[in-house]
Write a protein that holds these residues in place. Structure first.
Motif, PDB file in Angstrom:
ATOM      1  N   THR A  70       0.769  -1.266  -0.101  1.00  0.00           N
ATOM      2  CA  THR A  70       0.001   0.100   0.074  1.00  0.00           C
ATOM      3  C   THR A  70       0.877   1.140  -0.064  1.00  0.00           C
ATOM      4  O   THR A  70       2.040   1.270   0.150  1.00  0.00           O
ATOM      5  N   ALA A  71       0.200   2.426  -0.331  1.00  0.00           N
ATOM      6  CA  ALA A  71       0.937   3.575  -0.341  1.00  0.00           C
ATOM      7  C   ALA A  71       1.498   4.237   0.980  1.00  0.00           C
ATOM      8  O   ALA A  71       0.936   3.573   2.161  1.00  0.00           O
ATOM      9  N   THR A  72       2.459   4.909   0.953  1.00  0.00           N
ATOM     10  CA  THR A  72       3.016   5.425   2.012  1.00  0.00           C
ATOM     11  C   THR A  72       2.481   6.778   2.476  1.00  0.00           C
ATOM     12  O   THR A  72       2.544   7.835   1.453  1.00  0.00           O
ATOM     13  N   ALA A  73       2.427   7.230   3.656  1.00  0.00           N
ATOM     14  CA  ALA A  73       2.194   8.529   4.113  1.00  0.00           C
ATOM     15  C   ALA A  73       3.466   9.353   4.299  1.00  0.00           C
ATOM     16  O   ALA A  73       4.454   9.062   4.665  1.00  0.00           O
ATOM     17  N   THR A  74       3.342  10.574   3.582  1.00  0.00           N
ATOM     18  CA  THR A  74       4.583  11.535   3.577  1.00  0.00           C
ATOM     19  C   THR A  74       4.359  12.524   4.572  1.00  0.00           C
ATOM     20  O   THR A  74       5.156  13.068   5.260  1.00  0.00           O
ATOM     21  N   THR A  75       3.174  12.769   4.956  1.00  0.00           N
ATOM     22  CA  THR A  75       2.740  13.982   5.946  1.00  0.00           C
ATOM     23  C   THR A  75       1.514  13.353   6.564  1.00  0.00           C
ATOM     24  O   THR A  75       0.524  13.063   5.985  1.00  0.00           O
ATOM     25  N   SER A  76       1.569  13.719   7.920  1.00  0.00           N
ATOM     26  CA  SER A  76       0.542  13.543   8.853  1.00  0.00           C
ATOM     27  C   SER A  76       0.499  14.352  10.026  1.00  0.00           C
ATOM     28  O   SER A  76       1.426  14.218  10.704  1.00  0.00           O
ATOM     29  N   ARG A  98      -2.823  -7.568   7.548  1.00  0.00           N
ATOM     30  CA  ARG A  98      -1.617  -7.500   6.885  1.00  0.00           C
ATOM     31  C   ARG A  98      -0.495  -6.600   7.542  1.00  0.00           C
ATOM     32  O   ARG A  98       0.710  -6.668   7.293  1.00  0.00           O
ATOM     33  N   GLY A  99      -0.947  -5.587   8.136  1.00  0.00           N
ATOM     34  CA  GLY A  99      -0.185  -4.384   8.698  1.00  0.00           C
ATOM     35  C   GLY A  99       0.332  -3.515   7.618  1.00  0.00           C
ATOM     36  O   GLY A  99       1.138  -2.751   8.047  1.00  0.00           O
ATOM     37  N   GLU A 100      -0.486  -3.578   6.618  1.00  0.00           N
ATOM     38  CA  GLU A 100      -0.009  -2.429   5.687  1.00  0.00           C
ATOM     39  C   GLU A 100      -0.176  -0.818   5.771  1.00  0.00           C
ATOM     40  O   GLU A 100       0.784  -0.098   5.609  1.00  0.00           O
ATOM     41  N   LEU A 101      -1.194  -0.567   6.757  1.00  0.00           N
ATOM     42  CA  LEU A 101      -1.421   0.909   7.158  1.00  0.00           C
ATOM     43  C   LEU A 101      -0.160   0.989   7.964  1.00  0.00           C
ATOM     44  O   LEU A 101       0.080   2.401   8.150  1.00  0.00           O
ATOM     45  N   GLU A 102       0.161   0.536   8.884  1.00  0.00           N
ATOM     46  CA  GLU A 102       1.310   0.909   9.900  1.00  0.00           C
ATOM     47  C   GLU A 102       2.415   1.143   9.055  1.00  0.00           C
ATOM     48  O   GLU A 102       3.221   1.967   9.273  1.00  0.00           O
ATOM     49  N   ALA A 106       4.540   4.802   8.807  1.00  0.00           N
ATOM     50  CA  ALA A 106       5.588   4.715   9.302  1.00  0.00           C
ATOM     51  C   ALA A 106       6.673   5.928   9.363  1.00  0.00           C
ATOM     52  O   ALA A 106       7.029   6.451  10.218  1.00  0.00           O
ATOM     53  N   SER A 107       6.717   6.471   7.956  1.00  0.00           N
ATOM     54  CA  SER A 107       7.492   7.374   7.595  1.00  0.00           C
ATOM     55  C   SER A 107       7.005   8.749   8.394  1.00  0.00           C
ATOM     56  O   SER A 107       8.099   9.831   8.620  1.00  0.00           O
ATOM     57  N   ALA A 108       5.829   8.921   8.616  1.00  0.00           N
ATOM     58  CA  ALA A 108       5.420   9.838   9.481  1.00  0.00           C
ATOM     59  C   ALA A 108       5.368   9.902  10.716  1.00  0.00           C
ATOM     60  O   ALA A 108       4.877  10.867  11.448  1.00  0.00           O
TER      61      ALA A 108
END
Length: 366
Positions: A70-76, A98-102, A106-108
Motif C-alpha cells: 500500500t501507499a506510504t504517508a509522507t505527511t500526517s 496484513r499490517g500495511e497501514l502501519e 511509519a515514515s510520518a
C-alpha cells in the motif's frame, strides 16, 4: 531499547491516556445517552460500555491475508490513527491482519491502533466518545448516529450488493410471496439494512409495516428462532444468509434487488476529517487497495474469514462471489439512497426526527 522505539511507545501511551480522558469527559454529556437510547429502541443493543472499552491493540500479530503493498504517508499531523472494525467486515479486518497501514504511516511517525466491535452501533458510540477515528458500517448505524447528533462524516461507500441480503422462509413453508407475510412473524435486526429491506418489500407487495409481526433479533438469535420455526421468515445479510441457506435449505422470497441499495459506508469522526485530511486520504488509499484485492480473490477472502467467523470457507465463498467491493466517493445518487433509508426510518418512528444526510458528507473525496 533504541530512542526511536521509546519515543514511539511514549506517543502510544500518551494517545491512550488522551482516549481515556476524552471518553470519560464525553460520558458526562447527554449526547452519549441519547444515542444509547436510540440504539436500544432501534437495535436492541446495550452499547455504552463498548464505547469506552473496545478491544484495542497495536497490530503486532498480523495474520497472513495476502493483501497488496500500500501507499506510504509522507505527511500526517496525527500521532495515532485509531480504526474501529468488525470481523465480518472483510476489508478492514484484512488490512489489520496484513499490517500495511502501519507501514504506510511509519515514515510520518504515526502509529495505528485497532478496536474490534461486535456491530456498527457500539462502534459509532466509541467514535462519539473520541475512542476511534475511522470505521465501516452498513446503512443504518450512521442514520441513528446523525439523528442523535454525533459528529461524524461519510467519507466513502462500498457498493456491497443487492444479492447479499434477502428474506428467507423455511423450505417447506406455505409462504410463496412477500404478500403472504401478512400476519406472520418476521425476524430481523431492528434498525438494520434488513429492516429497510422489509419496509420496501412490504410496500411493493401492497402491505404496511404494521401488517407483519416484527421479531427484533440479532443474527445468532434469529437463526435459532428460524431453525426452531418460532418465526415464519427471516431477513438477513451475508455471510449469515449463505450459511442459513446451506444449513437449512431455506428459500429466498426476495433479495434486495430493486428494493434496497444494501450499501456499506466508511465513516470518520468530524474532528479527524478536519484535523487530519492527509491521514484520512492515506487510510482510504490503503482501504481501496485491500478492497481491490478482496474483489479479485473471493477464495482467499473466504479462507481468511473462515477461522475468524467460524463459518465454513465454502459457504463464505458463495457469499463472496455475490457481493461487490469498492471504495467510492459519495455522489448525489448515493446521498439520495441513504436519505431514503433515513426517511423510511423516520416514517416508522425508528428515529425521532428527520435528518439531512447531505449535511455530513465529506467533500474531500471527489
Amino acid at each position: 531499547m533504541p530512542t526511536k522505539a521509546i519515543n514511539r511507545l511514549l506517543n502510544i501511551a500518551l494517545a491512550k491516556l488522551n482516549e481515556v480522558i476524552a471518553c470519560l469527559d464525553k460520558l458526562k454529556q447527554p449526547k452519549i445517552h441519547t444515542l444509547s437510547l436510540l440504539f436500544a429502541v432501534g437495535l436492541g443493543l446495550s452499547i455504552a460500555v463498548s464505547a469506552c472499552s473496545p478491544n484495542t491493540t497495536d497490530n503486532g500479530t498480523a495474520k497472513t491475508a495476502q493483501t497488496p503493498q500500500t501507499a506510504t504517508a509522507t505527511t500526517s499531523s496525527a500521532t495515532t490513527v485509531r480504526i474501529g472494525y468488525q470481523k465480518a467486515a472483510t476489508v478492514l479486518n484484512a488490512l489489520k491482519a496484513r499490517g500495511e497501514l502501519e507501514k504506510a504511516f511509519a515514515s510520518a511517525g504515526t502509529s495505528v491502533t485497532w478496536a474490534e466491535f461486535p456491530a456498527g452501533p457500539p462502534m459509532l458510540e466509541a467514535l462519539n466518545a473520541g475512542s476511534i477515528d475511522f470505521g465501516y458500517t452498513g446503512e443504518a448505524p450512521p442514520i441513528f448516529a446523525q439523528a442523535a447528533g454525533i459528529p461524524l462524516q461519510y467519507v466513502a461507500y462500498d457498493p456491497w450488493s443487492t444479492k447479499a441480503e434477502a428474506i428467507l422462509v423455511h423450505k417447506d413453508s406455505p409462504i410463496k410471496t412477500v404478500a403472504d407475510l401478512k400476519g406472520k412473524k418476521v425476524a430481523f435486526a431492528k434498525g438494520s439494512n434488513t429492516n429497510y429491506l422489509i419496509v420496501k418489500a412490504l410496500e411493493k407487495a401492497g402491505l404496511k409495516y404494521t401488517d407483519i409481526k416484527p421479531a427484533s433479533l440479532p443474527p445468532a438469535d434469529a437463526r435459532a428462532a428460524f431453525e426452531g420455526k418460532n418465526v415464519d421468515a427471516w431477513a438477513i445479510w451475508d455471510p449469515y444468509l449463505a450459511a442459513a441457506e446451506q444449513a437449512t435449505g431455506a428459500r429466498q422470497l426476495t433479495d434486495a434487488t430493486g428494493l434496497a441499495g444494501n450499501l456499506g459506508y466508511y465513516l470518520a469522526a468530524k474532528s479527524f476529517v478536519e484535523s487530519n485530511p492527509n491521514a484520512l486520504k492515506v487510510v482510504l488509499d490503503n482501504v481501496k487497495k485491500v478492497s481491490d484485492w478482496a474483489k479479485n480473490n473471493p477464495t482467499e477472502v473466504a479462507k481468511f474469514l473462515s477461522p475468524e467467523l467460524g463459518i465454513d470457507a465454502g459457504v463464505l465463498e458463495i457469499a463472496e462471489k455475490r457481493r461487490t467491493y469498492d471504495v467510492l466517493p459519495i455522489t448525489d445518487e448515493i446521498i439520495a439512497k441513504q436519505q431514503a433509508v433515513a426517511d423510511a426510518f423516520y416514517q416508522i418512528q425508528l428515529i425521532p426526527k428527520q435528518i439531512n444526510v447531505k449535511e455530513i458528507v465529506w467533500q474531500g473525496n471527489k
